[in-house]
Scaffold this active site. Structure first.
Site, PDB file in Angstrom:
ATOM      1  N   GLU A   1     -10.999  -1.690   4.531  1.00 20.74           N
ATOM      2  CA  GLU A   1     -12.124  -2.544   4.169  1.00 20.74           C
ATOM      3  C   GLU A   1     -12.736  -2.146   2.830  1.00 20.74           C
ATOM      4  OE1 GLU A   1     -13.849   0.911   6.441  1.00 20.74           O
ATOM      5  OE2 GLU A   1     -12.133  -0.424   6.667  1.00 20.74           O
TER       6      GLU A   1
ATOM      7  N   ASP B   1      -0.286   4.436   0.917  1.00 19.84           N
ATOM      8  CA  ASP B   1      -0.645   5.443   1.911  1.00 19.84           C
ATOM      9  C   ASP B   1       0.131   5.201   3.192  1.00 19.84           C
ATOM     10  OD1 ASP B   1      -2.319   3.056   2.258  1.00 19.84           O
ATOM     11  OD2 ASP B   1      -3.244   4.183   3.899  1.00 19.84           O
TER      12      ASP B   1
ATOM     13  N   GLU C   1      -5.042   1.838   3.104  1.00 20.17           N
ATOM     14  CA  GLU C   1      -4.999   0.711   4.028  1.00 20.17           C
ATOM     15  C   GLU C   1      -4.977   1.171   5.474  1.00 20.17           C
ATOM     16  OE1 GLU C   1      -3.162  -2.334   6.638  1.00 20.17           O
ATOM     17  OE2 GLU C   1      -2.400  -0.333   6.156  1.00 20.17           O
ATOM     18  N   GLU C   2      -4.275   2.251   5.743  1.00 20.87           N
ATOM     19  CA  GLU C   2      -4.091   2.666   7.135  1.00 20.87           C
ATOM     20  C   GLU C   2      -5.364   3.194   7.774  1.00 20.87           C
ATOM     21  OE1 GLU C   2      -1.622   1.876   8.697  1.00 20.87           O
ATOM     22  OE2 GLU C   2       0.226   1.998   7.542  1.00 20.87           O
TER      23      GLU C   2
ATOM     24  N   ASP D   1       6.685   1.205   6.356  1.00 20.73           N
ATOM     25  CA  ASP D   1       5.269   0.838   6.266  1.00 20.73           C
ATOM     26  C   ASP D   1       4.525   1.837   5.390  1.00 20.73           C
ATOM     27  OD1 ASP D   1       2.778  -0.244   6.763  1.00 20.73           O
ATOM     28  OD2 ASP D   1       2.563   0.713   8.716  1.00 20.73           O
TER      29      ASP D   1
ATOM     30  N   HIS E   1       0.845  -1.206   0.000  1.00 16.40           N
ATOM     31  CA  HIS E   1       0.000   0.000   0.000  1.00 16.40           C
ATOM     32  C   HIS E   1       0.875   1.249   0.000  1.00 16.40           C
ATOM     33  CE1 HIS E   1       0.428   0.954   4.385  1.00 16.40           C
ATOM     34  NE2 HIS E   1       0.426  -0.349   4.551  1.00 16.40           N
TER      35      HIS E   1
ATOM     36  N   HIS F   1       4.364   3.566  12.435  1.00 24.35           N
ATOM     37  CA  HIS F   1       3.269   4.271  13.118  1.00 24.35           C
ATOM     38  C   HIS F   1       3.782   5.164  14.242  1.00 24.35           C
ATOM     39  CE1 HIS F   1      -0.209   1.367  11.806  1.00 24.35           C
ATOM     40  NE2 HIS F   1       0.739   1.441  10.883  1.00 24.35           N
TER      41      HIS F   1
END
Length: 451
Positions: free
Chosen positions: A158, A91, A153-154, A122, A89, A418
Site C-alpha cells: 500500500e 522483493d 509488495e509482499e 514471484d 516487484h 510463497h
C-alpha cells in the site's frame, strides 16, 4: 519488426535472460521487518542495471516514503502511439522452513528445464520477462514504454499506492501490464481478470501477568494460548465455511479448476477433504478466506510445563473483488472480540489492507494481447481469477480509469510461490516474454489503433 523476427529475438536472448534471473534470484531481497535491508537495496540496484540494458531513455531509482525504492524507466511514445506501463516487484517472500527446501532457496538451481529458488517466479520472473521483451526492440520501441518495479509488495504494497496517488503523471498510460500472475498450467495461456483483496492484522491475547506452573495453577488459571486457539477456530464452522457475519460466499462466473487437479496442485493428502462450500472457482476467486499465517507461542522443542500468559497470531483475510478491505477487517476483529473466552484481554494491530480488482470486458489492448498470446502459445488465452492480491492494481484502476489493465505472467499454479521449492518453468518464461513483445508490436498496428 515482424512477428517472426520478434520470436527469434526472444529465443536468442533466453540464455542471457536465464543467467540474469539466476543472479537476481540469488539476492535474498526479503523486505519484511527483521531481514537485512542491504539485500533489498542490492536487488533494486540489480533491477536498475537490467532496465538500463533494454535501451530505455530514462532509468532511475525513486524513493518511496516508508518503503524501499521503486525502479522506474521510460521511453517516449512515437507520434500517434499509445503508452504501456509495465509492472513487477523485486522483493520476495521469506524462505520459511529451510528444511522443506530440496535446493537452497537463494542458490537458484536448474533441474530439468525448471529453475528452483525463492522469487524465481514471484516476481523476479516478471522483471526478466519485461527485460527480455524490451530488448527485442533494441531501443526502438513501437509504443511508449514506462516501467515501475517496486520493492515491498509482499509486505506493505500500500506504500506504493500512496506514491502513485501523489505522482499520477509519472505512471499515466493507455494500457498497463501487471506481470505478477500466471497460467493455471504450463502452456495454458490465461489472463487474470479478477483479484481478491487482502487484509491482515496481528492479534494478541493476554490472561495472566506471567507464566504459571501448570501443575499448581492449571485447571483454574486462564491459558492465553487456549483462549487464542478457541478464537481462531471459531472463525470457521465444521465444514470450513466462514462464520463471521457480513462475509457471504461469492460466485465466479467463469470456469475454475477441477477438484482432482486442485488437490494435486495443492498437495492435499489422501483422505483429507477440501473445505468450504460452492464451486472451487467460487471459493478461490470470489469468496472470503481467512487464514492464520503465524503464531507466537512456545515451540514444542522449548516447551515448559506452564500456563501461558500471552499468545499472538497473524491473521490474513482474502476479500472478493467488490468487497471493502477496511469493512471486512473490522467485521473480523469485532467477531474475534465477541468470541474471546473468559474475559481475556485482546488487542489488534499491524494492519495491512489492499483492494481487489475486477477487469472490464476488454478493449483494443486486450484484443492485441489475445492475438499475441495465441501466437506465442498456439491458442488464445482464457479468463481466470486469482485468489491472491496485488495492492497496486486497484489504485491504478482508480487513477487511470480509461487504461486497460492486463494481468499475466510466467508463474503457474505448480510454481509453489510463497512456499518451499518455488520454481519457474523456463519454457513458460520464453512464451510469456514472446507474448509481451508481440503485444507491444500488435498495439502499434493499425487494427489496434482504430486506423
Amino acid at each position: 519488426m515482424t512477428p517472426d523476427q520478434i520470436e527469434s529475438a526472444v529465443q536468442a536472448g533466453m540464455p542471457q535472460s536465464v543467467e540474469e534471473l539466476k543472479r537476481l534470484a540469488a539476492i535474498p531481497s526479503v523486505a519484511f521487518p527483521g531481514h537485512p535491508e542491504e539485500a533489498v537495496h542490492a536487488a533494486a540496484a540489480a533491477t536498475e542495471e537490467l532496465l538500463r540494458s533494454t535501451g530505455l531513455t530514462r532509468v532511475q531509482r525513486i524513493p518511496v516514503e516508508g518503503s524501499f525504492p521503486a525502479v522506474y524507466g521510460e521511453a517516449p511514445a512515437p507520434p500517434g502511439m499509445p503508452t504501456v506501463l509495465l509492472y513487477a516487484h523485486y522483493d520476495v517472500q521469506p524462505a520459511g522452513d529451510l528444511a522443506a527446501w530440496r535446493t537452497p532457496p537463494f542458490e537458484p538451481t536448474l533441474v530439468d528445464g525448471k529453475l528452483y529458488g525463492r522469487g524465481v517466479a514471484d516476481d523476479k520472473s516478471g522483471i526478466i520477462s519485461h527485460v527480455t521483451a524490451l530488448r527485442v526492440f533494441q531501443g526502438r520501441f513501437p509504443v511508449g514504454i514506462k516501467v515501475i518495479v517496486e520493492g515491498q509488495e509482499e509486505y506493505a504494497g500500500e506504500r506504493l499506492e500512496a506514491f502513485v496517488e501523489r505522482n499520477p503523471e509519472l505512471l499515466r498510460a493507455d494500457a498497463i501490464v501487471v506481470a505478477d500472475t500466471g497460467n493455471p498450467r504450463v502452456g495454458d495461456p490465461a489472463v487474470t481478470t479478477s483479484l481478491r483483496g487482502m487484509a491482515a492484522f496481528t492479534m494478541e491475547v493476554r490472561s495472566l501477568r506471567e507464566s504459571l506452573h501448570s501443575g499448581s495453577f492449571g485447571g483454574a488459571a486462564p491459558d492465553a494460548l487456549a483462549a487464542l486457539m478457541r478464537m481462531v477456530t471459531a472463525l470457521h464452522d465444521d465444514n470450513g465455511d466462514i462464520r463471521v457475519p457480513g462475509l457471504p460466499r461469492g460466485r465466479f462466473l467463469g470456469q475454475g479448476p477441477a477438484e482432482e487437479e486442485f488437490r494435486r496442485t495443492a498437495g492435499v493428502l489422501d483422505g483429507v477433504s477440501l473445505v468450504g462450500s460452492g464451486s472451487l472457482a467460487d471459493r478461490l476467486w470470489a469468496s472470503y478466506a481467512i487464514t492464520v499465517t503465524g503464531l507466537d507461542v512456545p515451540s514444542v522443542s522449548g516447551a515448559i510445563n506452564a500456563v501461558q500468559p500471552v499468545a499472538r497470531a497473524r491473521v490474513t483475510v482474502r476479500i472478493p473483488p467488490a468487497g471493502d478491505p477496511k469493512t471486512t477487517v473490522n467485521a473480523v476483529v469485532e467477531f474475534l472480540r465477541q468470541v474471546a473466552p473468559w474475559g481475556v484481554q485482546t488487542s489488534f494491530g499491524d494492519f495491512t489492507v489492499g483492494s481487489g480488482f475486477q477487469a472490464d470486458s476488454g478493449g483494443k489492448a486486450r484484443a492485441a494481447l489475445n492475438r499475441a498470446m495465441e501466437r506465442a502459445f498456439g491458442r488464445p488465452p482464457r479468463d481466470v481469477g486469482a485468489g491472491g492480491s496485488i495492492p497496486l492494481v486497484n489504485t491504478l484502476l482508480k487513477q487511470f480509469p480509461a487504461a486497460e489493465i492486463l494481468l499475466f505472467g510466467a508463474e503457474d499454479e505448480d510454481a509453489a510461490i510463497h512456499a518451499p521449492n518455488e520454481r519457474l518453468d523456463l519454457e513458460e518464461l520464453r512464451r510469456i516474454a514472446t507474448a509481451e513483445a508481440l503485444f507491444l508490436h500488435e498495439l502499434s498496428q493499425p487494427s489496434a489503433l482504430g486506423v
